[in-house]
Design an enzyme around this catalytic site. Structure first.
Site, short mmCIF file in Angstrom:
data_model
loop_
_atom_site.label_atom_id
_atom_site.label_comp_id
_atom_site.label_asym_id
_atom_site.label_seq_id
_atom_site.Cartn_x
_atom_site.Cartn_y
_atom_site.Cartn_z
N GLN A 73 -5.66 -0.36 -3.40
CA GLN A 73 -6.40 -1.49 -4.50
C GLN A 73 -7.20 -0.73 -5.65
OE1 GLN A 73 -7.99 -3.98 -1.67
NE2 GLN A 73 -9.06 -4.91 -3.16
N CYS A 77 0.97 -1.27 -0.19
CA CYS A 77 -0.15 -0.18 -0.02
C CYS A 77 1.14 1.41 -0.18
CB CYS A 77 -1.25 0.11 0.91
SG CYS A 77 -0.67 0.48 2.28
N GLU A 78 0.00 2.32 -1.04
CA GLU A 78 1.34 3.05 -0.93
C GLU A 78 1.15 4.77 0.44
OE1 GLU A 78 -0.48 5.17 -4.44
OE2 GLU A 78 -1.39 6.16 -3.08
N HIS A 79 0.56 4.22 0.89
CA HIS A 79 0.27 4.74 2.53
C HIS A 79 1.69 4.59 3.39
CE1 HIS A 79 -4.33 5.04 1.06
NE2 HIS A 79 -3.11 6.35 -0.07
N HIS A 80 1.24 3.14 3.66
CA HIS A 80 2.18 3.06 4.60
C HIS A 80 3.59 1.87 4.49
CE1 HIS A 80 -1.76 3.40 6.57
NE2 HIS A 80 -0.82 3.83 7.89
N HIS A 103 -5.03 -5.97 4.34
CA HIS A 103 -4.61 -4.59 3.86
C HIS A 103 -3.69 -5.19 4.96
CE1 HIS A 103 -5.61 -2.10 0.84
NE2 HIS A 103 -6.82 -3.30 0.64
N CYS A 142 -1.74 -2.98 6.97
CA CYS A 142 -1.61 -1.67 7.53
C CYS A 142 -3.43 -1.83 8.12
CB CYS A 142 -1.73 -0.50 6.81
SG CYS A 142 -2.87 -0.51 5.61
N1 LIG Z 1 -8.98 3.21 -0.34
C1 LIG Z 1 -7.69 2.38 -0.22
N2 LIG Z 1 -7.28 3.09 1.34
C2 LIG Z 1 -6.45 2.44 1.67
C3 LIG Z 1 -5.47 1.14 0.96
N3 LIG Z 1 -4.42 1.01 2.03
C4 LIG Z 1 -4.19 1.43 3.25
N4 LIG Z 1 -5.49 2.53 2.92
C5 LIG Z 1 -5.64 3.14 3.77
O1 LIG Z 1 -4.73 4.40 3.54
C6 LIG Z 1 -5.17 5.66 4.65
C7 LIG Z 1 -4.27 6.67 5.22
O2 LIG Z 1 -4.97 7.20 5.99
P1 LIG Z 1 -4.18 8.54 7.07
O3 LIG Z 1 -4.83 8.98 8.08
O4 LIG Z 1 -3.49 9.20 6.06
O5 LIG Z 1 -3.17 7.02 7.81
P2 LIG Z 1 -3.08 6.45 9.06
O6 LIG Z 1 -3.32 7.43 9.90
O7 LIG Z 1 -2.03 5.81 9.07
O8 LIG Z 1 -4.57 5.88 9.52
P3 LIG Z 1 -5.20 3.97 10.02
O9 LIG Z 1 -4.29 3.72 8.83
O10 LIG Z 1 -6.11 4.73 10.33
O11 LIG Z 1 -4.14 4.19 11.20
C8 LIG Z 1 -5.53 4.30 5.78
O12 LIG Z 1 -6.88 5.36 6.24
C9 LIG Z 1 -5.48 3.31 5.34
O13 LIG Z 1 -6.20 2.40 5.68
C10 LIG Z 1 -6.08 1.27 -0.45
O14 LIG Z 1 -5.34 0.54 -0.69
N5 LIG Z 1 -7.03 1.87 -0.76
ZN LIG Z 2 -1.00 0.80 4.30
#
Ligand SMILES: Nc1nc2c(ncn2[C@@H]2O[C@H](COP(=O)(O)OP(=O)(O)OP(=O)(O)O)[C@@H](O)[C@H]2O)c(=O)[nH]1
Ligand SMILES: [Zn+2]
Length: 198
Positions: free
Chosen positions: A128, A87-90, A156, A158
């Protein structure tokens, strides 16, 4: 070019990522010179390059390499294609299955090429939803079929190992083009990917 063994990794990139991992390991409070860890930065650098090799591969070229003229114009489904992405966020893994179908329009494609393009797009930093559309649009624009459908079901890490910590939630994404936009065709596809025909 897909990475097959460590000799094929770019030495400069490996060195650079290795140094970054050394810093990360130090920053989390580990001893980077400890016997079990001393080679970890290099291993991790190679693993990261393997998991993101999709940036260096051309999915359209892979599909075009095995397109065959054929009159078959019923649905072709490759289901249960296992996928592993980041996942690009984590930069934590998400993993699951892709189900891909198309309706040929004069050309069929070598079956293995469908999982191959799933891998190409999975081995990049992704969400995704975009992964689903990347696969869909690649098949649609390259093969130009009468219809294409992609469903991905994934878990996921994360959301499992950290954050909301939900172990059993599965995310489903889907995309439909052409004839799959008609409800009967879409229903038939969804029936076939959930049916146990064995
Ligand atoms: N739509 C979508 N969201 C994703 C995907 N993979 C991870 N995420 C979400 O990316 C979001 C990033 O949110 P942030 O609030 O910036 O990050 P965070 O503080 O680490 O959030 P939490 O995971 O809720 O603790 C989270 O809600 C993750 O669940 C994906 O493939 N699609
Ligand atoms: Zn993630």
């Amino acid at each position: 070019m897909a990475y097959k063994n460590f000799e094929e990794y770019n030495i400069k990139v490996t060195e650079s990522i290795k140094n970054e991992y050394r810093s990360i390991i130090e920053d989390i409070g580990e001893d980077v010179e400890r016997e079990g860890i001393v080679k970890t930065p290099e291993r991790a650098a190679k693993a990261m390059q393997f998991l993101t090799q999709g940036y260096h591969l051309n999915p359209e070229e892979i599909l075009r390499g095995a397109m065959f003229k054929e009159d078959y114009d019923d649905m072709v489904i490759v289901k249960d294609i296992e996928l592993y992405s980041l996942c690009e966020h984590h930069m934590l893994p998400f993993f699951g299955k892709a189900h891909v179908a198309y309706i040929p329009n004069g050309y069929i494609v070598g079956l293995s090429k469908i999982p191959r393009i799933v891998d190409v797009f999975s081995r990049r930093l992704q969400v995704q939803e975009r992964l689903t559309h990347d696969i869909l649009e690649c098949i649609n624009s390259t093969l130009q079929p009468k219809g294409v459908a992609v469903v991905i079901e994934a878990s996921h890490m994360c959301m499992m190992m950290r954050g909301v910590q939900k172990q059993n939630s599965v995310t489903t994404t889907s995309g439909f083009r052409g004839q799959f936009e008609k409800i009967e065709t879409r229903t038939e596809f969804l029936r076939l990917i959930t049916a146990d025909l064995t």
